[in-house]
Design an enzyme around this catalytic site. Structure first.
Site, PDB file in Angstrom:
ATOM      1  N   CYS A 114       1.408  -0.305  -3.766  1.00  0.00           N
ATOM      2  CA  CYS A 114       1.650   0.363  -2.490  1.00  0.00           C
ATOM      3  C   CYS A 114       2.533  -0.457  -1.554  1.00  0.00           C
ATOM      4  O   CYS A 114       3.149   0.089  -0.636  1.00  0.00           O
ATOM      5  CB  CYS A 114       0.332   0.681  -1.802  1.00  0.00           C
ATOM      6  SG  CYS A 114      -0.765   1.750  -2.774  1.00  0.00           S
ATOM      7  N   HIS A 251       1.932   1.999   5.676  1.00  0.00           N
ATOM      8  CA  HIS A 251       1.585   2.631   4.407  1.00  0.00           C
ATOM      9  C   HIS A 251       0.541   3.705   4.691  1.00  0.00           C
ATOM     10  O   HIS A 251      -0.448   3.466   5.383  1.00  0.00           O
ATOM     11  CB  HIS A 251       1.036   1.582   3.442  1.00  0.00           C
ATOM     12  CG  HIS A 251       0.414   2.157   2.211  1.00  0.00           C
ATOM     13  ND1 HIS A 251       1.025   3.140   1.467  1.00  0.00           N
ATOM     14  CD2 HIS A 251      -0.760   1.897   1.599  1.00  0.00           C
ATOM     15  CE1 HIS A 251       0.243   3.457   0.442  1.00  0.00           C
ATOM     16  NE2 HIS A 251      -0.841   2.710   0.503  1.00  0.00           N
ATOM     17  N   ASN A 281      -1.834   9.520  -0.238  1.00  0.00           N
ATOM     18  CA  ASN A 281      -1.319   8.176  -0.530  1.00  0.00           C
ATOM     19  C   ASN A 281      -0.290   8.286  -1.652  1.00  0.00           C
ATOM     20  O   ASN A 281      -0.641   8.520  -2.802  1.00  0.00           O
ATOM     21  CB  ASN A 281      -2.482   7.262  -0.942  1.00  0.00           C
ATOM     22  CG  ASN A 281      -2.043   5.826  -1.182  1.00  0.00           C
ATOM     23  OD1 ASN A 281      -0.862   5.538  -1.332  1.00  0.00           O
ATOM     24  ND2 ASN A 281      -3.016   4.927  -1.247  1.00  0.00           N
TER      25      ASN A 281
END
Length: 324
Positions: A114, A251, A281
């Protein structure tokens, strides 16, 4: 005069298929309310059968090129951040080169889960500052729907697919914090935390892609602390403080992590770009997706000071301070 890596084009791509939370209720012991309350996610996009990470990356790249008014062969380097490549090798970046018809320059992938886009930006910035490249196409692209355990309600509802692309160009600046472009970067990792977020397969172990495994609560505690710390370090390197920040572009993992980090930085949520409700996500794609949406919606404007921050498996985390 100082050389800066300045953003000149941004674009994103989302697969056509939209998956609302209610779709999971038929197969899992979950509900729309349960997912929203724990993550802030309302829907996400899943890639179609046969739709690949490189194809999505190329779609986003074309939009970024169009905004920058550049042709593919104007680009010197392509860096793709991804944990879900089409193949073990070659790199997604070289596939994007081919998709775009790019016949010069070079490409490679970065894998920091990520946090991948942050690590890719730092690499691109270093190439621009060193003179290795004048224009770099930086992409985050993921098909995380391909590595989900669809019986694990704690993880499979959180992730989505998509891509975002940013073009950085070498420009001269004054060397001060009012310059446009990347002003500082901060990268970190600590392999002791591997068990918090990983995929249980790989080429040299099982010979399979594996499925994503996550320890949600411990990861949450690490995320807020480490994201706040890296953001402050990056701002200090640029001789700036939280008071100078126009937008946090975090993020997009979980709304509670986003809220917790903003609070610890002393910034209100109206200074945070939030897309987690629509995308879920998307790992390395989440920051460029959020950047692109922020620009598209007219929130992020030339001259705005941004802090982009992310944490992912490894653990790996970092941040970039950039003036748009």
């Amino acid at each position: 005069m100082t050389v800066r890596a300045v953003p000149t084009g941004i674009g994103h791509y989302l697969p056509e298929r939209v998956v609302p939370n209610q779709e999971f209720e038929a197969t899992l012991d979950t509900s729309d309310e349960w997912i929203r309350s724990r993550s802030g996610i309302e829907r996400r996009h899943f890639a179609a059968d046969g739709e690949t990470t490189s194809q999505m990356a190329a779609h986003a790249a074309r939009k970024a090129l169009a905004m920058a008014e550049l042709a593919p062969d104007d680009i010197d380097a392509v860096i793709v951040a991804t944990s879900t490549p089409d193949l073990t090798f070659p790199s997604v970046a070289t596939m994007v080169q081919n998709e775009l018809g790019m016949t010069r320059g070079f490409g490679f992938d970065v894998q920091a889960v990520c946090a991948g886009f942050i690590f890719a930006l730092a690499n691109a910035n270093g190439m621009v500052l060193s003179g290795q490249a004048e224009r770099v196409l930086v992409i985050g692209a993921e098909t995380f729907s391909r590595i989900m355990d669809w019986e694990d309600r704690a993880t499979c509802v959180l992730f989505g697919d998509g891509a975002g692309a940013l073009i950085l160009e070498a420009r001269t600046g004054s060397g001060h914090s009012d310059d446009r472009g990347i002003l500082s970067t901060d990268l970190n990792s600590d392999g002791r935390y591997r068990e918090m977020l990983y995929v249980d397969g790989g080429v040299s172990t099982s010979g399979t892609a594996g499925k994503l495994r996550m320890q949600g609560n411990p990861l949450f505690r690490q995320a807020v602390e480490k994201l706040t710390s890296t953001a402050h370090h990056a701002l200090e390197k640029a001789n700036l403080t939280s008071d100078d920040v126009d937008w946090i572009v975090p993020h997009q993992a979980n709304i509670r992590i986003i809220q917790g980090t903003a609070k610890k930085m002393g910034l209100p949520m109206d200074k945070v770009i939030v897309t987690v409700q629509d995308h879920g996500n998307t790992s390395a794609a989440s920051i460029p997706l959020a950047l692109s949406v922020g620009v598209e919606q007219g929130k992020i404007k030339p001259g705005d000071l941004l802090v982009a921050e992310a944490i992912g498996g490894g653990l790996a985390w970092g941040s970039v301070v950039m003036r748009w």
